[in-house]
Each structure stands twice: as structure tokens, then as C-alpha cells.
Design a protein around this motif. Sequence first.
Motif, PDB file in Angstrom:
ATOM      1  N   VAL A  61       0.842  -1.200   0.000  1.00 30.69           N
ATOM      2  CA  VAL A  61       0.000   0.000   0.000  1.00 30.69           C
ATOM      3  C   VAL A  61       0.879   1.253   0.000  1.00 30.69           C
ATOM      4  CG1 VAL A  61      -1.663   1.338   1.367  1.00 30.69           C
ATOM      5  CG2 VAL A  61      -1.999  -1.131   1.031  1.00 30.69           C
ATOM      6  N   ALA A  62       1.936   1.247   0.806  1.00 26.68           N
ATOM      7  CA  ALA A  62       2.820   2.417   0.896  1.00 26.68           C
ATOM      8  C   ALA A  62       3.502   2.722  -0.433  1.00 26.68           C
ATOM      9  CB  ALA A  62       3.875   2.196   1.984  1.00 26.68           C
ATOM     10  N   HIS A  63       3.827   1.677  -1.197  1.00 28.31           N
ATOM     11  CA  HIS A  63       4.526   1.896  -2.471  1.00 28.31           C
ATOM     12  C   HIS A  63       3.574   2.002  -3.657  1.00 28.31           C
ATOM     13  CE1 HIS A  63       8.659   2.086  -1.303  1.00 28.31           C
ATOM     14  NE2 HIS A  63       8.421   1.146  -0.419  1.00 28.31           N
ATOM     15  N   SER A  64       2.289   2.100  -3.381  1.00 30.72           N
ATOM     16  CA  SER A  64       1.306   2.388  -4.438  1.00 30.72           C
ATOM     17  C   SER A  64       0.652   3.718  -4.092  1.00 30.72           C
ATOM     18  CB  SER A  64       0.303   1.237  -4.571  1.00 30.72           C
ATOM     19  OG  SER A  64      -0.339   0.941  -3.343  1.00 30.72           O
ATOM     20  N   ASP A  79       7.066   4.561   5.873  1.00 19.39           N
ATOM     21  CA  ASP A  79       6.093   4.649   6.951  1.00 19.39           C
ATOM     22  C   ASP A  79       6.529   3.678   8.045  1.00 19.39           C
ATOM     23  OD1 ASP A  79       3.915   4.575   8.644  1.00 19.39           O
ATOM     24  OD2 ASP A  79       2.465   4.052   7.089  1.00 19.39           O
ATOM     25  N   ARG A  80       6.959   4.219   9.153  1.00 17.43           N
ATOM     26  CA  ARG A  80       7.466   3.387  10.257  1.00 17.43           C
ATOM     27  C   ARG A  80       6.396   3.063  11.304  1.00 17.43           C
ATOM     28  NH1 ARG A  80      12.215   1.371   8.436  1.00 17.43           N
ATOM     29  NH2 ARG A  80      13.608   3.014   7.778  1.00 17.43           N
ATOM     30  N   SER A  81       5.155   3.446  11.042  1.00 13.55           N
ATOM     31  CA  SER A  81       4.090   3.147  11.995  1.00 13.55           C
ATOM     32  C   SER A  81       3.803   1.646  11.994  1.00 13.55           C
ATOM     33  CB  SER A  81       2.835   3.936  11.644  1.00 13.55           C
ATOM     34  OG  SER A  81       2.316   3.506  10.404  1.00 13.55           O
ATOM     35  N   PRO A  82       3.202   1.155  13.074  1.00 12.84           N
ATOM     36  CA  PRO A  82       2.877  -0.273  13.118  1.00 12.84           C
ATOM     37  C   PRO A  82       1.917  -0.660  11.992  1.00 12.84           C
ATOM     38  CG  PRO A  82       2.563   0.747  15.278  1.00 12.84           C
ATOM     39  CD  PRO A  82       2.800   1.852  14.294  1.00 12.84           C
ATOM     40  N   TRP A  83       2.046  -1.869  11.530  1.00  9.96           N
ATOM     41  CA  TRP A  83       1.128  -2.373  10.502  1.00  9.96           C
ATOM     42  C   TRP A  83      -0.076  -2.996  11.200  1.00  9.96           C
ATOM     43  CZ3 TRP A  83       6.211  -3.739  11.094  1.00  9.96           C
ATOM     44  CH2 TRP A  83       6.466  -4.930  11.758  1.00  9.96           C
ATOM     45  N   PRO A  84      -1.182  -3.094  10.482  1.00  9.90           N
ATOM     46  CA  PRO A  84      -2.355  -3.748  11.074  1.00  9.90           C
ATOM     47  C   PRO A  84      -2.016  -5.182  11.488  1.00  9.90           C
ATOM     48  CG  PRO A  84      -2.965  -2.588   9.078  1.00  9.90           C
ATOM     49  CD  PRO A  84      -1.461  -2.568   9.149  1.00  9.90           C
ATOM     50  N   ASP A  85      -2.606  -5.618  12.593  1.00 12.82           N
ATOM     51  CA  ASP A  85      -2.257  -6.946  13.097  1.00 12.82           C
ATOM     52  C   ASP A  85      -3.367  -7.972  12.932  1.00 12.82           C
ATOM     53  OD1 ASP A  85      -3.935  -5.921  15.031  1.00 12.82           O
ATOM     54  OD2 ASP A  85      -2.537  -6.191  16.692  1.00 12.82           O
ATOM     55  N   THR A  86      -4.361  -7.628  12.104  1.00  9.89           N
ATOM     56  CA  THR A  86      -5.405  -8.612  11.795  1.00  9.89           C
ATOM     57  C   THR A  86      -5.621  -8.649  10.286  1.00  9.89           C
ATOM     58  OG1 THR A  86      -7.304  -7.099  11.879  1.00  9.89           O
ATOM     59  CG2 THR A  86      -6.587  -8.092  13.982  1.00  9.89           C
ATOM     60  N   ILE A  87      -6.086  -9.780   9.816  1.00 11.53           N
ATOM     61  CA  ILE A  87      -6.422  -9.921   8.397  1.00 11.53           C
ATOM     62  C   ILE A  87      -7.506  -8.912   8.020  1.00 11.53           C
ATOM     63  CG2 ILE A  87      -7.509 -11.465   6.700  1.00 11.53           C
ATOM     64  CD1 ILE A  87      -4.650 -12.291   7.135  1.00 11.53           C
ATOM     65  N   ALA A  88      -8.491  -8.731   8.896  1.00 13.45           N
ATOM     66  CA  ALA A  88      -9.576  -7.793   8.604  1.00 13.45           C
ATOM     67  C   ALA A  88      -9.050  -6.364   8.451  1.00 13.45           C
ATOM     68  CB  ALA A  88     -10.636  -7.855   9.699  1.00 13.45           C
ATOM     69  N   ASP A  89      -8.150  -5.956   9.332  1.00  9.80           N
ATOM     70  CA  ASP A  89      -7.613  -4.593   9.248  1.00  9.80           C
ATOM     71  C   ASP A  89      -6.712  -4.424   8.026  1.00  9.80           C
ATOM     72  OD1 ASP A  89      -9.040  -3.847  11.496  1.00  9.80           O
ATOM     73  OD2 ASP A  89      -7.313  -3.992  12.856  1.00  9.80           O
ATOM     74  N   LEU A  90      -5.960  -5.454   7.683  1.00  7.16           N
ATOM     75  CA  LEU A  90      -5.163  -5.393   6.448  1.00  7.16           C
ATOM     76  C   LEU A  90      -6.084  -5.284   5.244  1.00  7.16           C
ATOM     77  CD1 LEU A  90      -2.407  -8.056   7.199  1.00  7.16           C
ATOM     78  CD2 LEU A  90      -2.040  -5.596   6.868  1.00  7.16           C
ATOM     79  N   MET A 117      11.150  15.380  -6.823  1.00 11.36           N
ATOM     80  CA  MET A 117      10.726  14.857  -5.528  1.00 11.36           C
ATOM     81  C   MET A 117      11.890  14.140  -4.892  1.00 11.36           C
ATOM     82  SD  MET A 117       9.221  11.213  -5.607  1.00 11.36           S
ATOM     83  CE  MET A 117       8.797  11.614  -3.965  1.00 11.36           C
ATOM     84  N   ARG A 118      11.759  13.856  -3.636  1.00  9.72           N
ATOM     85  CA  ARG A 118      12.871  13.279  -2.872  1.00  9.72           C
ATOM     86  C   ARG A 118      12.385  12.104  -2.033  1.00  9.72           C
ATOM     87  NH1 ARG A 118      16.354  17.429   0.254  1.00  9.72           N
ATOM     88  NH2 ARG A 118      17.424  17.367  -1.742  1.00  9.72           N
ATOM     89  N   PHE A 119      13.227  11.076  -1.990  1.00  8.84           N
ATOM     90  CA  PHE A 119      13.055   9.975  -1.047  1.00  8.84           C
ATOM     91  C   PHE A 119      14.003  10.247   0.109  1.00  8.84           C
ATOM     92  CE2 PHE A 119      14.735   6.032   0.712  1.00  8.84           C
ATOM     93  CZ  PHE A 119      13.572   5.408   1.116  1.00  8.84           C
ATOM     94  N   THR A 120      13.485  10.160   1.331  1.00 10.46           N
ATOM     95  CA  THR A 120      14.338  10.329   2.508  1.00 10.46           C
ATOM     96  C   THR A 120      14.143   9.150   3.444  1.00 10.46           C
ATOM     97  OG1 THR A 120      12.710  11.571   3.792  1.00 10.46           O
ATOM     98  CG2 THR A 120      14.185  12.853   2.382  1.00 10.46           C
ATOM     99  N   MET A 121      15.229   8.728   4.051  1.00 12.23           N
ATOM    100  CA  MET A 121      15.190   7.696   5.079  1.00 12.23           C
ATOM    101  C   MET A 121      16.332   8.013   6.029  1.00 12.23           C
ATOM    102  SD  MET A 121      14.975   3.543   4.796  1.00 12.23           S
ATOM    103  CE  MET A 121      16.625   3.245   4.197  1.00 12.23           C
ATOM    104  N   GLY A 122      15.975   8.555   7.170  1.00 11.64           N
ATOM    105  CA  GLY A 122      17.010   9.005   8.094  1.00 11.64           C
ATOM    106  C   GLY A 122      17.828  10.103   7.440  1.00 11.64           C
ATOM    107  N   GLU A 123      19.124   9.902   7.400  1.00 13.54           N
ATOM    108  CA  GLU A 123      20.029  10.877   6.775  1.00 13.54           C
ATOM    109  C   GLU A 123      20.153  10.685   5.260  1.00 13.54           C
ATOM    110  OE1 GLU A 123      21.438  13.480   8.434  1.00 13.54           O
ATOM    111  OE2 GLU A 123      20.135  12.768  10.056  1.00 13.54           O
ATOM    112  N   MET A 124      19.675   9.566   4.765  1.00 11.83           N
ATOM    113  CA  MET A 124      19.789   9.287   3.324  1.00 11.83           C
ATOM    114  C   MET A 124      18.791  10.126   2.534  1.00 11.83           C
ATOM    115  SD  MET A 124      19.567   5.690   1.260  1.00 11.83           S
ATOM    116  CE  MET A 124      17.812   5.503   1.273  1.00 11.83           C
TER     117      MET A 124
END
Length: 174
Positions: A61-64, A79-90, A117-124
Amino acid sequence: MPFSLYAATIPSYRQILSAVAALLRKADSFAAEQGISSDDLVRQRLAEDMLPFGYQVKSAVAHSLGAIEGVRAGVFSPDRSPWPDTIADLGALVAEANAALEAIEPAEIDGFVGRPMRFTMGEMRMDFVAEEFLLSFSQPNFYFHATTAYDILRANGVPLGKRDFLGRPRTIAS
């Protein structure tokens, strides 16, 4: 008709996300048949050093849709947030993303061409133009995570085949 950035991205995102939604339904049915919790599948991995199924679906989902939102904003970060932990939530996450992608007008995506546009990840930092970001970075990541989600289910016994991954091809008749 010339080939467009929209045609190179959004229909394929929608096709594979629809297939991922079907994978989630098959995983749920399989779990019920086996007498196990389908939510246990969310935590399964292919290898100890890989992130689990739930992360793989969230990352597809994040890469679409997330990639499109990143181009809109001019920056994309993981996106470093937690992912859904149930099949229903996914399933809800995938359905929401697919609906949002369906609502996008082709002219908007085609208007991204040449936009920095820019991709950032930490210092990268990685600088792109929108079309190169979408086609050379996010789209390969999208397919990687969708494939890994399929592979995790398959490795855990869910009866899947190649057509389950491909979803519904966009034929002339469709």
C-alpha cells in the motif's frame, strides 16, 4: 494514444492490490478450514531477518497509494508506523488504498512528469523526478512486497497459484 505515467502505474497498482485483497480472503478461509487464527498469519515471515506478512501488505500500500501521495507532497519516506495486526484490518487498508487509487484522475498523474521529488530515510536522501521515482523505485518495491506477501502465505500452506498473484489482467474484454 501515447503511453502515459498514469497507464504505467495506477492500473497495475489496482490490479495487484485487488489480488492482495483476494489473498487476504483466501488466507482467512484457509485458517478457518485449518482451525487456526487467520491473524497468526499476519506475523509469519519467510526468513527470520525479514519483516512479517502484515508489514509486506502495508508496504505494498505504501509503495502504491503512498508513493502517489509522496509525489504530491514532493517527498516520500518509509512509513514506520505499526502495521495492522489482523487480516480484517489489512483488508480494510488495501480496500481503502484501492478506492483512493480508483478516484485519481489520469491527468493528475500525467501532470507529475518532470516534477522533482525526494526519497528520505534518516540521513539518506535520493532526488528523483516523479516518473523515475514511481517507475524505478516505488514500483519495484510495490511488486517486491506484494510478492513477498504471496510467498509468505504460500509457504504457510495457503493454497495459492500464480493466478492468485496476478489477479485479473486488463484484457480487451474487461
